[in-house]
Scaffold this motif. Structure first.
Motif, PDB file in Angstrom:
ATOM      1  N   ASN A   1      -0.892   7.486  10.282  1.00 22.27           N
ATOM      2  CA  ASN A   1      -1.896   8.499  10.642  1.00 22.27           C
ATOM      3  C   ASN A   1      -2.299   9.371   9.453  1.00 22.27           C
ATOM      4  O   ASN A   1      -2.378  10.603   9.563  1.00 22.27           O
ATOM      5  CB  ASN A   1      -1.382   9.383  11.790  1.00 22.27           C
ATOM      6  CG  ASN A   1      -1.164   8.593  13.066  1.00 22.27           C
ATOM      7  OD1 ASN A   1      -2.009   7.795  13.450  1.00 22.27           O
ATOM      8  ND2 ASN A   1      -0.029   8.813  13.714  1.00 22.27           N
TER       9      ASN A   1
ATOM     10  N   ARG B   1      -1.983   2.748   6.206  1.00 22.65           N
ATOM     11  CA  ARG B   1      -2.468   4.130   6.267  1.00 22.65           C
ATOM     12  C   ARG B   1      -2.658   4.579   7.725  1.00 22.65           C
ATOM     13  O   ARG B   1      -2.240   5.688   8.106  1.00 22.65           O
ATOM     14  CB  ARG B   1      -3.785   4.254   5.498  1.00 22.65           C
ATOM     15  CG  ARG B   1      -4.377   5.658   5.515  1.00 22.65           C
ATOM     16  CD  ARG B   1      -5.543   5.759   4.540  1.00 22.65           C
ATOM     17  NE  ARG B   1      -6.614   4.833   4.855  1.00 22.65           N
ATOM     18  CZ  ARG B   1      -7.531   5.037   5.823  1.00 22.65           C
ATOM     19  NH1 ARG B   1      -7.457   6.128   6.567  1.00 22.65           N
ATOM     20  NH2 ARG B   1      -8.489   4.165   6.016  1.00 22.65           N
ATOM     21  N   ASN B   2      -3.256   3.724   8.521  1.00 19.84           N
ATOM     22  CA  ASN B   2      -3.450   4.062   9.938  1.00 19.84           C
ATOM     23  C   ASN B   2      -2.125   4.169  10.684  1.00 19.84           C
ATOM     24  O   ASN B   2      -1.984   4.985  11.599  1.00 19.84           O
ATOM     25  CB  ASN B   2      -4.343   3.017  10.615  1.00 19.84           C
ATOM     26  CG  ASN B   2      -5.778   3.094  10.141  1.00 19.84           C
ATOM     27  OD1 ASN B   2      -6.218   4.134   9.673  1.00 19.84           O
ATOM     28  ND2 ASN B   2      -6.512   1.998  10.253  1.00 19.84           N
ATOM     29  N   LYS B   3      -1.179   3.349  10.270  1.00 25.01           N
ATOM     30  CA  LYS B   3       0.129   3.337  10.922  1.00 25.01           C
ATOM     31  C   LYS B   3       0.821   4.688  10.805  1.00 25.01           C
ATOM     32  O   LYS B   3       1.502   5.145  11.725  1.00 25.01           O
ATOM     33  CB  LYS B   3       1.007   2.235  10.305  1.00 25.01           C
ATOM     34  CG  LYS B   3       2.343   2.033  10.999  1.00 25.01           C
ATOM     35  CD  LYS B   3       3.108   0.892  10.328  1.00 25.01           C
ATOM     36  CE  LYS B   3       4.463   0.683  10.988  1.00 25.01           C
ATOM     37  NZ  LYS B   3       5.239  -0.390  10.312  1.00 25.01           N
TER      38      LYS B   3
ATOM     39  N   SER C   1      -6.541  -1.662  18.814  1.00 21.55           N
ATOM     40  CA  SER C   1      -6.718  -1.013  17.512  1.00 21.55           C
ATOM     41  C   SER C   1      -6.353  -1.947  16.359  1.00 21.55           C
ATOM     42  O   SER C   1      -6.783  -1.740  15.226  1.00 21.55           O
ATOM     43  CB  SER C   1      -5.853   0.258  17.436  1.00 21.55           C
ATOM     44  OG  SER C   1      -4.477  -0.063  17.330  1.00 21.55           O
TER      45      SER C   1
ATOM     46  N   LYS D   1      -5.164  -0.461   4.628  1.00 25.17           N
ATOM     47  CA  LYS D   1      -5.774   0.247   5.760  1.00 25.17           C
ATOM     48  C   LYS D   1      -4.821   0.291   6.946  1.00 25.17           C
ATOM     49  O   LYS D   1      -4.673   1.326   7.610  1.00 25.17           O
ATOM     50  CB  LYS D   1      -7.079  -0.443   6.158  1.00 25.17           C
ATOM     51  CG  LYS D   1      -7.839   0.292   7.247  1.00 25.17           C
ATOM     52  CD  LYS D   1      -9.174  -0.408   7.539  1.00 25.17           C
ATOM     53  CE  LYS D   1      -9.938   0.335   8.622  1.00 25.17           C
ATOM     54  NZ  LYS D   1     -11.237  -0.338   8.928  1.00 25.17           N
TER      55      LYS D   1
ATOM     56  N   GLU E   1      -9.524  -0.480  -0.550  1.00 16.87           N
ATOM     57  CA  GLU E   1      -9.442  -0.844   0.873  1.00 16.87           C
ATOM     58  C   GLU E   1     -10.563  -1.793   1.270  1.00 16.87           C
ATOM     59  O   GLU E   1     -10.374  -2.680   2.095  1.00 16.87           O
ATOM     60  CB  GLU E   1      -9.486   0.405   1.761  1.00 16.87           C
ATOM     61  CG  GLU E   1      -8.138   1.090   1.921  1.00 16.87           C
ATOM     62  CD  GLU E   1      -8.088   2.022   3.128  1.00 16.87           C
ATOM     63  OE1 GLU E   1      -9.081   2.103   3.880  1.00 16.87           O
ATOM     64  OE2 GLU E   1      -7.042   2.670   3.320  1.00 16.87           O
TER      65      GLU E   1
ATOM     66  N   THR F   1      -5.001  10.223   6.149  1.00 16.23           N
ATOM     67  CA  THR F   1      -6.362  10.063   5.657  1.00 16.23           C
ATOM     68  C   THR F   1      -6.315   9.473   4.253  1.00 16.23           C
ATOM     69  O   THR F   1      -5.259   9.463   3.604  1.00 16.23           O
ATOM     70  CB  THR F   1      -7.096  11.415   5.599  1.00 16.23           C
ATOM     71  OG1 THR F   1      -6.443  12.243   4.635  1.00 16.23           O
ATOM     72  CG2 THR F   1      -7.084  12.094   6.972  1.00 16.23           C
TER      73      THR F   1
END
Length: 409
Positions: free
Chosen positions: A15, A11-13, A138, A8, A35, A17
């Motif tokens: 940006n 993936r967020n790092k 975040s 997770k 995840e 989906t």
């Protein structure tokens, strides 16, 4: 930290989906289960996911705790150096960053963002620090028992600087209750500062005395001096001006090299003597404050105080001199707060109408920065103005504002 948390974070790092990550690898529903920690993928899927994130499979499955006691101590040392020695702090941080810059561990990224936030709070504006705070927030889910104290301390400082005092207290008080937190003296001091800002003087003094006792045990006499100064401020707020003066004189006796603190001590002595109606001593200490630095943006506050004092004494010539000098200093250092304050003084000095400027410019500005004391002063001025002009409804609402800001009748 488990594999799902790490996926997770990665993936967020970047940006992305879940749909973008799983293309050509597996279904979205299956990846979502990974995840969430509900399934363990096979080696082939792990290889494909690692490739998608630009790391090796070994790096992906490495979920051991990287942020150990030694790493945390290093981060804490950088935190303390930021206040004490800017050059040494930057060198220590660069060494830290060189080792962990490419880490795919979210806990490490959180630690880095907290250090960067502390630097921003020390050397940048609150607006610039906000971006660093949002990054740290975040990553909060990747905190742990080791990182939590530093997270609370740095983010508490951010909320304090941003004027979110209740949120700052929530984070600080959690540290006071932590059994093994080693910096409780500092936290009690920071809590005291926060209560002072909230005008809860008794709680401020309560925590300040705890901090002072701890600093005395540690023989940290520099921090003891700072505690005496804040005690002076608290007793001043209580209206106990003699006690405040006593604490300020204690600081004066032991302060030689800290010119900035001495400047503040003299300014505050001036305020206390002004409250005691000893105008001669008040002016003496204001002048002593100005003499510490010949050219310094912080002198603007004392110049403003002298200008306002002389104007109240109807010594218009001297008031005009200080207003002119203050306006130059405020504009030179782009101090919008004092540009506005000096303009109000200029209007009063000239006997010009000031109500429109207060309503449209001054009060909206000071509301934005939550500066209660000046808002009270300006609302009282407007109430008097409206009363003199028989605009009693407007006068009533201004006094109502004052009472609300003071917490009621």
């Amino acid at each position: 930290m488990d594999l799902g948390q790490k996926l997770k974070f990665l993936r967020n790092k970047q940006n992305s989906t879940q749909h973008e990550i799983v293309e050509g690898i597996c279904s979205v529903s299956y990846y979502s289960k990974i995840e969430n920690g509900n399934v363990v993928p096979n080696e082939e899927i792990l290889q494909l996911l690692a490739k998608k994130f630009g790391i090796t499979m070994q790096e992906l499955i490495q979920t051991d705790e990287v942020v150990n006691d030694k790493v945390m101590q290093e981060a804490e040392n950088i935190y303390n150096l930021i206040k004490e020695n800017q050059t040494a702090a930057k060198e220590a941080y660069q060494s830290f960053l060189n080792r962990f810059r490419d880490s795919s561990n979210p806990s490490v990224r959180l630690l880095i963002s907290l250090i960067e936030l502390r630097f921003a709070l020390r050397f940048s504006t609150i607006a610039e620090a906000k971006e660093k705070f949002q990054e740290a927030e975040s990553l909060q889910d990747f905190s742990n028992m080791k990182i939590m104290p530093l997270f609370n301390r740095v983010c508490g400082l951010y909320h304090y600087a941003a004027g979110n005092y209740d949120k700052a207290l929530e984070l600080y008080l959690a540290l006071v209750n932590a059994l093994n937190f080693p910096y409780k003296a500092d936290i009690h001091y920071e809590i005291s500062l926060t209560y002072n800002r909230k005008n809860d003087v008794y709680k401020s003094i309560q925590h300040l005395e705890k901090a002072l006792n701890a600093y005395l045990r540690e023989m940290n006499y520099d921090q003891c001096t700072v505690c005496y100064f804040l005690l002076g401020i608290n007793y001043f707020k209580m209206g106990n001006y003699d006690e405040a003066i006593d604490y300020y004189h204690r600081v004066e006796k032991v302060t030689e090299n800290d010119k900035d603190l001495l400047r503040k001590v003299y300014h505050n002595l001036g305020l206390a003597f002004e409250k005691k109606k000893d105008i001669e001593k008040a002016i003496h200490y204001y002048q002593e404050s100005l003499s510490i630095y010949t050219e310094e943006e912080h002198n603007t506050k004392t110049i403003y105080t002298l200008a306002e004092l002389y104007l109240s004494m109807e010594n218009k010539k001297t008031a005009a001199n200080y207003i002119a000098k203050g306006k130059i200093e405020a504009e030179k250092f782009d101090l919008e707060e004092y540009i506005i304050k000096f303009h109000v003084l200029q209007l009063r000095l000239n006997g010009e109408e000031f109500h429109e400027y207060l309503e449209k410019v001054a009060i909206p500005f000071f509301k934005e920065i939550n500066e209660t004391s000046i808002l009270i002063q300006y609302n009282v001025m407007l109430s008097n103005y409206y009363s003199q002009n028989k605009l009693y409804k407007q006068a009533y609402f201004k006094i109502k504002n004052v009472l609300e800001m003071k917490g009621g009748i």
